[in-house]
Write an enzyme that holds these catalytic residues in place. Structure first.
Site, PDB file in Angstrom:
ATOM      1  CE  LYS A 126      44.575  35.754  30.716  1.00  0.00           C
ATOM      2  NZ  LYS A 126      44.138  36.871  29.869  1.00  0.00           N
ATOM      3  CB  THR A 127      45.944  38.122  37.134  1.00  0.00           C
ATOM      4  OG1 THR A 127      46.781  37.731  36.049  1.00  0.00           O
ATOM      5  CG2 THR A 127      46.767  38.122  38.412  1.00  0.00           C
ATOM      6  CD  GLU A 170      46.573  34.725  34.886  1.00  0.00           C
ATOM      7  OE1 GLU A 170      46.761  35.570  33.984  1.00  0.00           O
ATOM      8  OE2 GLU A 170      46.946  34.897  36.070  1.00  0.00           O
TER       9      GLU A 170
END
Length: 495
Positions: A126-127, A170
């Site tokens: 995600k990041t 995010e």
């Protein structure tokens, strides 16, 4: 705190003065930073001093170290994360005074109102994917707002409020809070069992992603990985819900097909091809895409993250060549195979990996970086007692990819200790007895320095405070080299 449920965002101008309990966390500080940029009066507290607190104070926030009821002051709204327990004095006081209490995700949703929202979720990646999307939009002049669960190397911050139409976020699935967002476009990188301390079962965890698809605005864009079974299922759900579905990956049927992935040192290259800008039914001015992309970050998994970022930004209107050039400028995010330095011929990197799949992916990438005869030494801090108990065997198997492994004790985070659940469970599961269980963090630098030799690569891994270990290891190696008079370097006496 319990799993959160969907809610409609409170308009920002109705929040009044906002206090954050736990303002120093990556997600909380990101929201506070953007609120300050929009003129909201912000205060907050955290358990310990940090760079985030110092930065927020410089931006105008009133910050405190430690939690106390009196620190709420004249706040109208309290923002909390799932890490804040019900007994927190600021939360207790807010409830006693009848103040509005918002989950972190609800506060972020308030900032999204009026923007085109691009949300990135999934078990892993995600990041990095969010960071890459933000980079493309920044480099192509879109001036987005963004909130990332890490620090973007190019800007030195994990959040900013741009003047453009896009808000890139995010979307954390760990506690169900991603169901508070209503994105116009969403990326789901993968779905694999995790956060069972909150969800209880893998089926419930997977079901939350299907629920997330229901939060995407009608006719919105869904980008998923064609290689992952969980996201393949979600793509089918998305089509049934009349979302515009685009896939990426190495599978033959991927809409944006990735091939020729190659890593060299700290760089990765790959080719991405798309027969049309979108899958059948999708609009797009570019009839054919065939580009070679180059990244200044190492690892096969980062090629897939970049493909996701390329796909979503191009689908939303970025010109492919400019998107590819922007990705080539991406300098990484903090704690994602982040170089911490070199001493005595030993390099030290740090990564946030805290799930077996993430450990394995980063260790394979680190192996490529260490190519040339050097050994790979993994220093792993398990995160959460529940996760350690569930995945001990899988953690051990992943650490078997290293030549040597040092395992610390469990970083508790929001959990209370569980009898019998320690880092030893992981160390004992590493094949061939190649792991050392070192429960006292103070002992770790000396242990690693004794193991390391010139040419080796040390990778510190975990979601806790293991990130502080890299500089300590480097200092210990430097001291051992000086003590030896520079002869032989660290670990010279090991067999």
């Amino acid at each position: 705190m319990a799993l959160v449920t969907p809610t409609e965002p409170v308009p920002l101008d109705e929040l009044g003065r906002v206090h954050f309990a736990g303002i120093g966390g990556a997600g909380m500080s990101a929201i506070a930073r953007i609120m300050l940029a929009r003129g909201v009066s912000v205060s907050g507290s955290d358990a310990a001093p940090s760079a985030a607190l110092t930065e927020l104070a410089a931006l105008g926030a009133r910050v405190h170290v430690g939690h106390a009821a009196g620190q709420l002051g004249d706040a109208d709204t309290l923002v909390v994360s799932s890490a804040i327990r019900d007994g927190n004095p600021e939360l207790v006081e807010a409830r006693a005074r009848g103040l509005r209490v918002l989950h972190r995700a609800a506060a972020l949703a308030s900032l999204m109102v009026g923007r085109r929202v691009i949300a990135v979720t999934g078990t892993h990646g995600k990041t990095t994917t969010t960071s890459m999307i933000a980079t493309v939009l920044l480099e192509t002049g879109a001036d987005p707002a963004y909130a990332i669960g890490g620090v973007l190397a190019a800007t030195g911050t994990g959040a900013a409020d741009g003047a453009g139409r896009d808000f890139v976020a995010e979307a954390d699935e760990s506690d169900g809070s991603f169901l508070m967002y209503a994105p116009d476009a969403a990326v789901v990188t993968n779905v694999e069992a995790d956060h069972l301390d909150n969800y209880g079962t893998e089926a419930a965890y997977r079901a939350s992603f299907a629920a997330f698809l229901g939060r995407i605005r009608p006719g919105g864009l869904l980008v998923t990985c064609a290689d992952d079974p969980g996201t393949r299922d979600l793509a089918a759900v998305g089509r049934d819900r009349d979302l515009r579905v685009v896939t990426y990956g190495e599978s033959a049927d991927a809409g944006y097909r990735v091939s020729r992935v190659a890593t060299s040192g700290m760089e990765t290259s790959f080719r991405v091809e798309a027969g049309s800008l979108a899958e059948p039914g999708g609009p797009g001015p570019f009839p054919l895409i065939d580009r070679e992309l180059r990244l200044r970050v190492p690892g096969h998994h980062y090629a897939l993250d970049a493909a996701a970022a390329f796909a979503v930004t191009v689908e939303l209107g970025a010109e492919p060549d400019r998107a590819a050039a922007a990705l080539a400028s991406y300098r990484g995010a903090a704690r994602r195979l982040e170089p911490k330095g070199e001493a005595g011929g030993v390099r030290v990197l740090d990564t946030y990996a805290h799930h077996p799949t993430e450990l394995a992916a980063d260790l394979r990438a680190a192996r490529d970086i260490a190519a040339g005869g050097g050994r790979l030494i993994a220093v792993f801090q398990p995160h959460l007692f529940s996760r350690t108990a569930i995945f001990a065997a899988e953690f051990g198997a992943a650490l078997g990819l290293a030549d040597e492994a040092v395992v610390l004790d469990v970083y508790a985070a929001r959990e209370d200790p569980v009898p019998g659940v320690t880092g030893r469970l992981v160390a004992d599961a590493v094949p061939g007895g190649a792991a050392r269980y070192v429960p006292d963090p103070a002992d770790v630098p000396a242990v690693v320095a004794a193991l390391a030799a010139p040419g080796d690569l040390v990778l510190t891994m975990g979601a806790g405070d293991i990130t502080r270990m890299g500089p300590l290891v480097l200092a210990e190696i430097t001291a051992s080299v000086a003590l030896a008079g520079g002869a032989g370097g660290p670990g010279a006496s090991r067999p």
